[in-house]
Design a protein around this motif. Structure first.
Motif, short mmCIF file in Angstrom:
data_model
loop_
_atom_site.label_atom_id
_atom_site.label_comp_id
_atom_site.label_asym_id
_atom_site.label_seq_id
_atom_site.Cartn_x
_atom_site.Cartn_y
_atom_site.Cartn_z
N LYS A 140 -38.03 18.09 -43.45
CA LYS A 140 -37.59 17.13 -44.40
C LYS A 140 -38.26 16.79 -45.65
O LYS A 140 -39.53 16.43 -45.46
CB LYS A 140 -37.16 15.68 -43.85
N GLN A 141 -38.04 17.34 -46.92
CA GLN A 141 -38.74 17.21 -48.06
C GLN A 141 -38.09 16.27 -49.13
O GLN A 141 -36.90 16.23 -49.22
CB GLN A 141 -38.62 18.56 -48.83
N GLY A 142 -39.03 15.31 -49.34
CA GLY A 142 -38.53 14.38 -50.35
C GLY A 142 -39.83 14.08 -51.44
O GLY A 142 -40.46 14.92 -51.53
N LEU A 143 -39.45 13.27 -52.33
CA LEU A 143 -40.19 12.90 -53.48
C LEU A 143 -41.49 12.43 -53.10
O LEU A 143 -42.40 12.64 -53.82
CB LEU A 143 -39.47 11.68 -54.27
N GLU A 144 -41.52 11.69 -51.89
CA GLU A 144 -42.92 11.06 -51.46
C GLU A 144 -43.71 12.11 -50.73
O GLU A 144 -44.91 11.98 -50.61
CB GLU A 144 -42.55 10.05 -50.43
N GLY A 145 -43.01 13.27 -50.42
CA GLY A 145 -43.75 14.15 -49.33
C GLY A 145 -42.89 15.01 -48.64
O GLY A 145 -41.72 14.96 -48.60
N THR A 146 -43.65 15.75 -47.33
CA THR A 146 -42.89 16.65 -46.59
C THR A 146 -43.10 16.12 -45.05
O THR A 146 -44.26 15.89 -44.77
CB THR A 146 -43.14 17.99 -46.68
N PHE A 147 -42.05 16.00 -44.37
CA PHE A 147 -42.13 15.65 -43.00
C PHE A 147 -41.95 16.73 -42.07
O PHE A 147 -40.72 17.19 -42.11
CB PHE A 147 -41.53 14.21 -42.69
N VAL A 148 -42.58 17.25 -41.25
CA VAL A 148 -42.54 18.34 -40.37
C VAL A 148 -42.41 17.99 -38.84
O VAL A 148 -43.44 17.37 -38.56
CB VAL A 148 -43.63 19.33 -40.59
N HIS A 149 -41.47 18.06 -38.10
CA HIS A 149 -41.20 17.54 -36.56
C HIS A 149 -40.58 18.43 -35.69
O HIS A 149 -39.84 19.36 -36.22
CB HIS A 149 -40.98 16.20 -36.54
N GLN A 150 -40.72 18.39 -34.54
CA GLN A 150 -40.00 18.99 -33.40
C GLN A 150 -39.35 17.98 -32.43
O GLN A 150 -39.42 18.25 -31.34
CB GLN A 150 -41.08 19.92 -32.71
N ALA A 151 -38.61 17.09 -33.12
CA ALA A 151 -38.05 15.92 -32.19
C ALA A 151 -36.73 16.62 -31.28
O ALA A 151 -36.81 16.25 -30.15
CB ALA A 151 -37.51 14.96 -33.26
N LYS A 152 -36.05 17.68 -31.80
CA LYS A 152 -35.12 18.26 -30.95
C LYS A 152 -35.80 19.22 -29.96
O LYS A 152 -35.26 18.88 -28.67
CB LYS A 152 -34.16 19.05 -31.92
N TYR A 153 -36.64 19.73 -30.21
CA TYR A 153 -37.55 20.56 -29.11
C TYR A 153 -38.07 19.81 -28.02
O TYR A 153 -38.04 20.15 -26.95
CB TYR A 153 -38.38 21.62 -29.99
N THR A 154 -38.69 18.55 -28.45
CA THR A 154 -39.20 17.66 -27.63
C THR A 154 -38.21 17.06 -26.58
O THR A 154 -38.53 17.14 -25.41
CB THR A 154 -39.87 16.38 -28.32
N ARG A 155 -37.21 16.63 -27.00
CA ARG A 155 -35.90 16.22 -26.13
C ARG A 155 -35.69 17.29 -25.35
O ARG A 155 -35.01 17.11 -24.11
CB ARG A 155 -35.03 15.59 -27.16
N ASP A 156 -35.50 18.41 -25.76
CA ASP A 156 -34.99 19.67 -25.04
C ASP A 156 -35.56 20.06 -23.81
O ASP A 156 -35.40 20.20 -22.62
CB ASP A 156 -34.71 20.96 -25.77
N ILE A 157 -37.10 19.96 -24.20
CA ILE A 157 -38.04 20.12 -22.99
C ILE A 157 -38.40 19.23 -21.99
O ILE A 157 -38.35 19.27 -20.57
CB ILE A 157 -39.44 20.69 -23.47
N ILE A 158 -38.12 18.00 -22.45
CA ILE A 158 -38.30 16.88 -21.37
C ILE A 158 -36.90 17.00 -20.70
O ILE A 158 -36.85 16.60 -19.43
CB ILE A 158 -38.02 15.36 -22.43
N LYS A 159 -35.67 17.11 -21.17
CA LYS A 159 -34.51 17.26 -20.29
C LYS A 159 -34.63 18.66 -19.39
O LYS A 159 -34.13 18.60 -17.86
CB LYS A 159 -33.05 17.48 -21.21
N LYS A 160 -34.97 19.57 -19.97
CA LYS A 160 -35.35 20.90 -19.17
C LYS A 160 -35.95 20.62 -17.81
O LYS A 160 -35.76 21.22 -16.75
CB LYS A 160 -36.00 21.98 -19.95
N PHE A 161 -37.19 19.90 -17.99
CA PHE A 161 -38.17 20.01 -16.68
C PHE A 161 -37.79 18.53 -16.11
O PHE A 161 -38.73 17.98 -15.31
CB PHE A 161 -39.52 19.97 -17.20
N ASN A 162 -36.77 17.91 -16.28
CA ASN A 162 -35.92 16.87 -15.58
C ASN A 162 -37.10 15.66 -15.68
O ASN A 162 -37.54 14.88 -14.65
CB ASN A 162 -35.78 17.05 -14.15
N MET A 163 -37.64 15.27 -16.69
CA MET A 163 -38.63 13.96 -17.11
C MET A 163 -37.79 12.99 -17.84
O MET A 163 -38.49 12.03 -18.29
CB MET A 163 -39.78 14.63 -17.65
#
Length: 439
Positions: free
Chosen positions: A180-203
C-alpha cells in the motif's frame, strides 16, 4: 458471461540435451531483499511504483542454438508433413527460454540508455535532466517508477511499442506481498498469507501469544523426546521462512526451530506452535517505509548467533539471524553515496579495540581479518557509536525477549500495523490521473 481461455504453444523440452540444444539456462531474478530496497528507496524519494506485465514474455526471446520442433497440431503442412520447424524465437518449455527473454529485454533497455546495476543485474536506472527512472525486472513482471511523470509515461509508451504490454497500475501485489503506497509512505505486509497458513495448519482455534518465543525456551536436540511428523514440521518451517520477507519479528524464533528439521521432537513442535499463536495475535503487522551477537548461544555446537539489520534512512531493507557472518548489500546500484556510515555497537570493549591502534596481550590472539572494522574506522568509512543494550536493534534477531523489550525493538525497526502506519483507507494522489492517462 464471457469466458476467455489462453492458449500457447509449449515445447516438449524433455528431448533437449545440455551442450547440444542449449548451453546455459541461467537468467537473473530479483531477490526479495532487492524488492524491499526498491520500495524503501521509492518511499524516501516520494514517488510511487507502477507495475506492468509482458504478455507471452518468453515468446519474445531470440535463441542462439539450433532447435527443431515437430509440426504442432493445426500448424502442420500438407505439402511437407514429414518436415520439422526450426525455431527463431523461444517457446514456453524450452530450457533457455527465460535466459533468451532476459537477454532481449536487457538489450532493449541498454539501447534505450538505461544503466544496468553492477550488483543487481535485474535493476536498470535512467537519468535524464535531473530526473531518475528505476526499473526492476522479475521474469515477465516489471516494476517501474520515477521522479518525473513525463519520464514514467514515456517509458511505458516505449515498452508498449516494442512488446505487447499490460499496465497493471499502482504496485499493490507482488510475489505474495501486499503493498500500500500512500503520501506518508509505503506499507508492506503479508496478512492474507499469514491467515492462510494459520488455517492450513489448523491453528485457528489456538490461544494467541504476545511474543513468538518464551524467554525460558532453551531448545536442544532433545534425543529422548517423542518424534513428530517430519513432513509437517518442515512444511511449517517452510511457510514461516517465506513470511520472514516482511515479518522480521519471527526471524530468530523461526531460524532457531529450523535447526531441528532433520529430527523434530515434541519440544520443537511446541516452539513452532508458539510462533503460530503469536501470528494469530499479530496477523496485520508489516513493514512501514516512511518518505549483536549471542555469545555461545547454540546448545549444539556452541557457535554464536549473530544478528544484523541494515536501514536506508529510517527504512529497514535487510536483516538476518545467522550462525555465521553476512555481508551488507551495496547501495551503489541506486547511485547512493555515503560518507561515514554509523555503526551502533553495544560493547564498549569492541569499540575500544577497533579504535585503538595498539595491540596488547588481550588482542594479540585476534586474527587479521577481525581488524576489518579498525581498518575502515581509520580510513574514515565508518563511525562507531555506543548504544546501550536495551536499544540495540539487532537484539531481536539474537535472543528471545520479554514483551516490553520485544515490542519496543519491533516498533523501532518499522514493524507496524495498518493503523500505526497512517495509511488506513484509500489515499488519493496526483498519480491517479497518470494511470488513467496510460490506460
Amino acid at each position: 458471461m464471457v469466458v476467455r481461455n489462453k492458449a500457447r504453444l509449449v515445447a516438449q523440452d524433455f528431448y533437449q540435451k545440455e551442450g547440444i540444444d542449449y548451453e546455459e539456462t541461467f537468467a537473473p531474478v530479483a531477490r526479495l531483499e532487492a524488492i524491499r530496497f526498491l520500495l524503501a528507496f521509492a518511499a524516501s524519494k516520494g514517488f510511487k511504483l507502477q507495475q506492468m506485465d509482458v504478455k507471452s514474455a518468453f515468446l519474445n526471446g531470440f535463441i542462439e542454438e539450433e532447435v527443431y520442433v515437430r509440426q504442432p497440431p493445426c500448424f502442420d503442412s500438407a505439402k511437407f508433413p514429414d518436415r520439422v520447424y526450426k525455431l527463431r524465437k523461444a517457446l514456453y518449455g524450452l530450457k533457455q527460454a527465460p535466459r533468451a527473454w532476459y537477454a532481449r529485454l536487457k538489450s532493449f533497455l541498454l539501447k534505450s540508455r538505461f544503466v544496468m546495476g553492477s550488483v543487481d543485474k535485474t535493476l536498470f536506472l535512467l537519468s535524464r535532466g535531473g530526473d531518475t527512472l528505476i526499473v526492476q525486472i522479475y521474469d515477465d513482471d516489471i516494476i517501474f517508477g520515477g521522479s518525473s511523470h513525463a519520464l514514467v509515461s514515456s517509458f511505458y509508451e516505449q515498452m508498449s511499442r516494442e512488446f505487447e504490454m499490460s499496465l497493471m497500475g499502482e504496485l499493490q501485489f507482488f510475489l505474495g506481498l501486499q503493498i500500500k503506497q500512500g503520501l506518508e509512505g509505503t506499507f508492506v505486509h503479508q496478512a492474507k498469507y499469514t491467515r492462510d497458513i494459520i488455517k492450513k495448519f489448523n491453528m485457528g482455534d489456538s490461544k494467541p501469544m504476545t511474543t513468538p518465543m518464551s524467554t525460558n525456551t532453551a531448545l536442544d536436540v532433545d534425543e529422548d523426546g517423542e518424534a513428530v511428523d517430519q513432513k509437517e514440521f518442515r512444511g511449517m518451517i517452510g511457510s514461516f521462512l517465506y513470511l520472514t520477507a516482511t515479518r522480521l519479528d519471527i526471524q530468530f524464533a523461526v531460524c532457531l526451530c529450523a535447526r531441528y528439521q532433520a529430527s523434530p521432537r515434541t519440544s520443537h513442535r511446541q516452539a513452532v506452535k508458539r510462533i503460530f499463536r503469536y501470528l494469530k495475535f499479530t496477523p496485520e503487522l508489516g513493514l512501514w517505509y516512511s518518505s549483536d551477537a549471542d555469545h555461545a548461544g547454540c546448545r549444539i555446537d556452541r557457535k554464536s548467533t549473530s544478528g544484523t539489520c541494515q536501514l536506508l534512512e529510517t527504512s529497514l531493507v535487510s536483516w538476518s539471524s545467522h550462525k555465521q557472518a553476512i555481508a551488507a548489500p551495496t547501495l551503489s546500484d541506486f547511485d547512493l553515496r555515503f560518507g561515514r556510515i554509523p555503526l551502533l555497537v553495544d560493547s564498549t570493549s569492541a569499540i575500544s579495540v577497533a579504535k585503538n591502534p595498539v595491540l596488547h596481550s588481550r588482542t594479540k590472539h585476534i586474527d587479521v581479518r577481525f581488524h576489518f572494522l579498525r581498518d575502515h574506522y581509520e580510513k574514515g568509512h565508518i563511525d562507531l557509536i555506543h548504544v546501550v543494550s536495551a536499544n540495540q536493534l539487532a537484539n531481536i534477531f539474537t535472543k528471545a525477549l520479554e514483551f516490553d523489550a520485544f515490542t519496543h525493538l519491533r516498533g523501532e525497526l518499522g514493524v507496524k500495523g495498518v493503523d500505526n502506519a497512517l495509511i488506513k483507507g484509500e489515499i488519493e494522489s496526483e498519480w491517479t490521473g497518470l494511470i488513467a492517462l496510460l490506460v
